[in-house]
Design an enzyme around this catalytic site. Structure first.
Site, short mmCIF file in Angstrom:
data_model
loop_
_atom_site.label_atom_id
_atom_site.label_comp_id
_atom_site.label_asym_id
_atom_site.label_seq_id
_atom_site.Cartn_x
_atom_site.Cartn_y
_atom_site.Cartn_z
N GLY A 115 20.26 -34.60 18.58
CA GLY A 115 19.71 -35.65 19.44
C GLY A 115 19.37 -35.23 20.86
N SER A 116 19.09 -33.93 21.08
CA SER A 116 18.77 -33.54 22.46
C SER A 116 17.42 -34.09 22.89
CB SER A 116 18.82 -32.01 22.62
OG SER A 116 17.74 -31.40 21.98
N ASN A 117 16.48 -34.24 21.97
CA ASN A 117 15.19 -34.85 22.34
C ASN A 117 15.35 -36.35 22.60
OD1 ASN A 117 12.73 -33.03 22.36
ND2 ASN A 117 13.79 -32.34 20.51
N MET A 174 14.66 -35.76 9.92
CA MET A 174 14.33 -34.78 8.88
C MET A 174 13.87 -35.42 7.57
SD MET A 174 14.29 -32.33 10.64
CE MET A 174 14.88 -30.77 11.27
N ARG A 175 13.11 -36.50 7.66
CA ARG A 175 12.54 -37.13 6.46
C ARG A 175 11.08 -37.47 6.73
NH1 ARG A 175 16.87 -39.43 2.99
NH2 ARG A 175 18.83 -39.08 4.08
N ASN A 197 5.65 -37.53 16.66
CA ASN A 197 6.69 -36.60 16.21
C ASN A 197 6.65 -35.37 17.10
OD1 ASN A 197 8.65 -35.35 14.46
ND2 ASN A 197 6.98 -34.13 13.58
N HIS A 216 7.36 -31.22 16.95
CA HIS A 216 7.57 -30.13 15.99
C HIS A 216 7.74 -28.82 16.76
CE1 HIS A 216 7.43 -28.12 12.16
NE2 HIS A 216 6.58 -27.25 12.68
#
Ligand code: GAR
Length: 207
Positions: free
Chosen positions: A15-17, A95-96, A112, A114
């Site tokens: 959860g750093s983002n 991650m889905r 998102n 990446h």
């Protein structure tokens, strides 16, 4: 400010983002607020920061199939977003593959991040893919989410040089620093209504 847009973050792990977004958007002058965290994993580290910072958090069971989510979970998340009047969804290490009602409802309003310069190194372990391939530059990409895997229109990219002694781990750390800058920047541009999509190109209005 009454006109601030409301953000929900979806995460699966550390959860750093999420933390970077929550911190950036907690600034009075930021035109968006992070009001909801949704995770698919009750052990997600992101939950601790949500609780510490008073952000509503929900654990949603997305089913046991790795990388995929059940229609019911997509519906539950869409309902939670409606209840919290969410304007923008940010996937941050979720991650889905998002599909179903949630994606339909938030088309053009879901981003998102990446850890590679898309379209290179899509999918899992992007930093390891970059090191193994031997590219000299990698980085991160913030993009809109569409039905594909890491295929949506690109909003922002940040470049990170790869040195001879870099490993997947050292590169991940360098890229993560850029992720924490790129994501709030992209959210700010969205909140300021400065992102215009034509075909699959995203143009940023100067003012
Ligand atoms: C980040 O590096 C993010 O770019 C990546 O997972 C990490 C999550 O870290 N996402 C993907 O690989 C998605 N394909 P965080 O939980 O500390 O934000």
């Amino acid at each position: 400010m009454g006109t601030d847009i409301k953000i929900a973050v979806l995460a699966s792990g550390r959860g750093s983002n999420f933390k970077a977004l929550a911190e950036a958007t907690s600034d009075e002058s930021f035109p968006a607020k992070t009001v909801l965290l949704m995770v698919d994993n009750p052990d997600a580290g992101a939950l601790a920061y949500a609780s510490k910072s008073g952000i509503a958090a929900e654990v949603v069971d997305c089913g046991s199939r790795r990388g995929s989510m059940t229609p019911e979970s997509s519906e539950s998340m869409a309902e939670l977003c409606a209840r919290h009047e969410i304007d923008l969804i940010c996937l941050a290490g979720f991650m889905r593959i998002v599909k179903g009602k949630l994606l339909d409802r938030y088309a053009g309003r879901m981003m998102n991040i990446h850890p590679a310069l898309l379209p290179s190194f899509k999918g899992l372990d992007a930093q390891e893919q970059a090191v193994d391939y031997g590219v000299k530059l990698s980085g991160c990409t913030v993009h809109f989410v569409d039905k594909g895997i890491d295929t949506g229109a690109i909003i922002i990219q940040k470049v990170v040089p790869i040195e001879n002694d870099d490993t997947a781990e050292s590169l991940s750390i360098k890229i993560l620093r850029e992720e924490h800058r790129a994501y709030p920047e992209a959210v700010r541009l969205f909140a300021e209504k400065r992102l215009k999509i034509r075909e699959r190109r995203v143009f940023i209005d100067d003012e």
